[in-house]
Design a protein around this motif. Structure first.
Motif, PDB file in Angstrom:
ATOM      1  N   ASP A 186       0.864  -1.194   0.000  1.00 38.10           N
ATOM      2  CA  ASP A 186       0.000   0.000   0.000  1.00 38.10           C
ATOM      3  C   ASP A 186       0.884   1.222   0.000  1.00 38.10           C
ATOM      4  OD1 ASP A 186      -1.979   1.893   0.279  1.00 38.10           O
ATOM      5  OD2 ASP A 186      -2.460   1.379   2.353  1.00 38.10           O
ATOM      6  N   ASP A 187       1.335   1.769  -1.131  1.00 40.80           N
ATOM      7  CA  ASP A 187       0.971   1.347  -2.454  1.00 40.80           C
ATOM      8  C   ASP A 187       2.198   1.482  -3.352  1.00 40.80           C
ATOM      9  OD1 ASP A 187      -0.797   0.820  -4.636  1.00 40.80           O
ATOM     10  OD2 ASP A 187      -1.086   2.945  -4.932  1.00 40.80           O
ATOM     11  N   GLU A 221      -3.143   9.042   1.592  1.00 36.63           N
ATOM     12  CA  GLU A 221      -3.488   8.531   2.918  1.00 36.63           C
ATOM     13  C   GLU A 221      -4.154   9.585   3.803  1.00 36.63           C
ATOM     14  OE1 GLU A 221      -3.618   5.574   3.602  1.00 36.63           O
ATOM     15  OE2 GLU A 221      -2.085   4.430   2.553  1.00 36.63           O
ATOM     16  N   GLU A 248      -5.392   1.514  -6.928  1.00 36.43           N
ATOM     17  CA  GLU A 248      -5.359   0.474  -5.885  1.00 36.43           C
ATOM     18  C   GLU A 248      -6.778   0.245  -5.351  1.00 36.43           C
ATOM     19  OE1 GLU A 248      -3.789   1.768  -2.121  1.00 36.43           O
ATOM     20  OE2 GLU A 248      -4.776   3.687  -2.287  1.00 36.43           O
ATOM     21  N   THR A 464     -10.030   5.323  -1.865  1.00 35.63           N
ATOM     22  CA  THR A 464      -8.887   5.505  -2.755  1.00 35.63           C
ATOM     23  C   THR A 464      -8.938   6.915  -3.332  1.00 35.63           C
ATOM     24  OG1 THR A 464     -10.072   4.871  -4.754  1.00 35.63           O
ATOM     25  CG2 THR A 464      -9.117   3.071  -3.448  1.00 35.63           C
ATOM     26  N   THR A 480      -5.032  -4.016  -7.248  1.00 38.35           N
ATOM     27  CA  THR A 480      -3.617  -4.333  -7.480  1.00 38.35           C
ATOM     28  C   THR A 480      -3.458  -5.824  -7.152  1.00 38.35           C
ATOM     29  OG1 THR A 480      -2.739  -3.912  -5.248  1.00 38.35           O
ATOM     30  CG2 THR A 480      -2.864  -2.022  -6.737  1.00 38.35           C
ATOM     31  N   TYR A 492      -2.337  -4.550   6.062  1.00 35.77           N
ATOM     32  CA  TYR A 492      -2.630  -3.212   5.509  1.00 35.77           C
ATOM     33  C   TYR A 492      -2.724  -2.214   6.658  1.00 35.77           C
ATOM     34  CZ  TYR A 492      -3.479  -5.333   1.020  1.00 35.77           C
ATOM     35  OH  TYR A 492      -3.316  -6.020  -0.157  1.00 35.77           O
ATOM     36  N   HIS A 493      -1.907  -1.227   6.645  1.00 33.52           N
ATOM     37  CA  HIS A 493      -1.838  -0.213   7.713  1.00 33.52           C
ATOM     38  C   HIS A 493      -1.441  -0.843   9.046  1.00 33.52           C
ATOM     39  CE1 HIS A 493      -4.615   3.002   5.654  1.00 33.52           C
ATOM     40  NE2 HIS A 493      -3.743   2.458   4.824  1.00 33.52           N
ATOM     41  N   GLU A 497       3.882  -5.386   7.174  1.00 36.92           N
ATOM     42  CA  GLU A 497       3.453  -5.236   5.775  1.00 36.92           C
ATOM     43  C   GLU A 497       4.566  -5.824   4.914  1.00 36.92           C
ATOM     44  OE1 GLU A 497       2.406  -1.182   4.780  1.00 36.92           O
ATOM     45  OE2 GLU A 497       2.281  -1.641   2.643  1.00 36.92           O
TER      46      GLU A 497
END
Ligand SMILES: CCCCCCCC/C=C\CCCCCCCC(=O)N[C@@H](CCCCN)C(=O)O
Ligand SMILES: [Zn+2]
Ligand SMILES: [Zn+2]
Length: 533
Positions: A186-187, A221, A248, A464, A480, A492-493, A497
């Motif tokens: 991401d990303d 973000e 994404e 997004t 993606t 994710y977050h 990751e």
């Protein structure tokens, strides 16, 4: 595949010039070359530490065959090194004043120019710097009569405190066959893979038939109001209309959809809305030896408990989530096949099943997440103020105003003030019928890259940058090709990751296929041979 990856000069690898010392030869061999192995593994010392011997090297990369496959050529190793270099630039977006690290954003821009010389020096490519840190690339096609398309990604990442990570989040370290770090799914993976694919195609003399744009936002973000919004404005001012746009959003899900035995690539054809609500309770403060019967903390806690124990009603069947299950129906095992092919009958029970897990629950209703709670000033002072933030992700069948009304009804306490911090309606459903060329170009590129999986339209549960591009096209897609098992979703977050070396290579292949498929007049017919890769 080897031919493609070996051809052309290639850019300077991000690892710099590394002298070889006493790195064990046997450990380097399975990695396809000394320099590439060292670059891929981050430098001499790291390589030596990581490799320490053949067995350890193979173990670290999951076995000899996997190591060869994952890092079998110079280009692949360089591509991995470039993604790792991208991760090492901490382009963190934070909420509030001083949100951007401008030094990192500028450094990232330099990295892109240095690592992708064929892109940035090509006569076919025009580069616009937008809002100081975002990038718009225009790749001029030979046929000016065809409607262009656009690929978008973002270069910023959410913060990543060191705590809980197996490796430091901005180190880009390779660990057991995965590149770790903030941005690897991401990303930055997508941004770097798009440029890798274009670099490769340009080096091979590729001239696209149709113009396409690459938009790289620097503040997705925190809403994309500077980056994507201004990239879109530049294109609008030039009178550009797009055939479709890919950003994404959704991913490949393996073992995540209950009853589905093969992995599915979900292409987001719509996106949930969002509402950030501040809940606030004020009460009289004073000495804690003489408290009132109720505190602001107690009142707000009770309100939050009511919100959490009264989820908003399920909406299964009225959004794109229904299409997902109808498309996938033939792939389900028994009895799920019967259920999903008769949703008119089993809809209610099926939605109950989906509601039991956070990932699938997110598909069928507006979700309620209490994300912040602040109260109190001192242990012996009655708190004057309690505040909480609630983040709703709004199902396409509902609206911001409806969610607000339901919230007031559920809380049912006038002492709780509500303040809307930000809101966004759900996005319209993009076309995915037989004539939706953008959808099918993406779908074909998925199949070309991953022959053994299915793809299907679905609902993107996160937000997004696509909403900024709505004036340019109504065909907005979110996908993606990151391969996720259930246990990967919290990355994710979250912590750790990562992307596997193999999956990063596939991501490059996906965009490589897409850039060629998009030139075809009839994208449903297979014209290309991925074995040429
Ligand atoms: C049967 C299907 C089950 C569906 C399961 C869904 C699994 C979803 C998996 C991965 C989600 C990946 C999300 C990647 C995109 C993330 C985009 C993002 O983080 N956006 C932010 C934007 C913030 C803007 C400022 N407010 C966000 O949404 O918070
Ligand atoms: Zn993102
Ligand atoms: Zn994100």
């Amino acid at each position: 595949r080897a031919l493609l990856w070996e051809a052309g000069g290639g850019g300077r690898a991000a690892g710099g010039d590394i002298r070889l010392g006493s790195a064990p030869r046997l450990a380097l061999e399975p990695l396809g070359g000394k320099r590439e192995a060292l670059e891929a593994l981050g430098g001499k010392r790291e390589a030596l530490e990581a490799l320490g011997g053949k067995r350890e090297a193979l173990e670290a990369l999951g076995g000899k065959r996997e190591a060869l496959e994952a890092l079998g050529g110079k280009r692949e190793a360089r591509a991995c090194a470039r993604l790792r270099a991208a991760v090492r630039v901490p382009t963190v977006s934070r909420e509030g004043p001083g949100a951007a690290d401008e030094v990192a954003l500028l450094r990232f821009g330099r990295l892109l120019r240095e690592e992708f010389p064929a892109v940035f020096e090509s006569e076919l490519v025009t580069h616009d710097l937008v809002a100081n840190f975002s990038h718009l690339l225009t790749v001029r096609g030979a046929d000016g009569g065809r409607t262009p398309y656009m690929l978008t990604a973002h270069l910023d990442v959410v913060p990543a405190p060191d705590y809980g990570w197996d490796v430091p989040p901005f180190s880009g370290e390779i660990h057991q066959g995965y590149i770790y770090g903030r941005g690897t799914i991401d990303d930055k993976h997508s941004l770097m893979a798009i440029l890798e694919a274009l670099e490769l195609l340009l080096q091979r003399g590729f001239v696209p038939q149709r113009t396409f744009y690459i938009g790289i936002g620097h503040d997705e973000e925190i809403g994309g109001d500077k980056g994507a919004r201004n990239i879109a404005k530049v294109l609008e001012s030039r009178g550009v209309k797009l055939d479709f746009l890919l950003d994404e959003g959704m991913v490949i899900l393996d073992g995540v959809v209950p009853g589905l035995q093969i992995p599915v690539a979900v292409v987001g054809v719509s996106e949930k809305g969002s509402l950030m609500l501040r809940l606030r309770v004020r009460t009289e403060t004073g000495h804690s030896s003489m408290p009132a019967k109720e505190s602001c903390i107690g009142i707000l806690s009770a309100a939050i408990t009511r919100l959490e124990s009264n989820p908003l009603p399920q909406q299964f069947g009225s959004g794109p989530e229904r299409a997902l299950f109808e498309y996938l129906s033939p792939q389900f095992n028994f009895p799920m096949r019967v259920v999903t092919s008769n949703l008119w009958l089993f809809g209610p029970i099926f939605s109950w099943v989906l509601g039991q897990k956070p990932t699938t629950n997110a598909l069928i209703r507006t979700t309620t997440a209490v994300t912040e709670f602040h109260a109190g000033v001192k242990p012996n002072v009655v708190a004057p103020l309690a505040e909480a933030t609630v983040n709703y992700r709004i199902h396409p069948a509902q609206s911001v105003s409806e969610v607000l009304r339901l919230t007031e009804e559920i809380i049912a306490d006038d002492r709780v003030e509500l303040e809307v911090l930000s809101s966004m309606e759900p996005l319209p459903i993009s076309p995915f019928d037989e004539s939706a060329t953008g959808y099918w170009t993406i779908s074909k590129s998925i199949t070309d890259t991953f022959p053994d999986i299915v793809s299907a339209p679905g609902l993107c549960i996160a937000n997004t940058d696509t909403r900024h591009y709505q004036k340019l096209t109504s065909a907005l897609y979110r996908f993606t090709p990151v391969w996720n098992k259930l246990e990967d979703i919290p990355r994710y977050h979250g912590v750790n990751e990562r992307i596997s070396l193999q999956n990063y290579k596939q991501t490059i292949h996906f965009y490589f296929n897409l850039m060629q498929n998009a030139d075809q007049e009839e994208p449903l017919i297979k014209h290309f041979h991925t074995e040429d890769l």
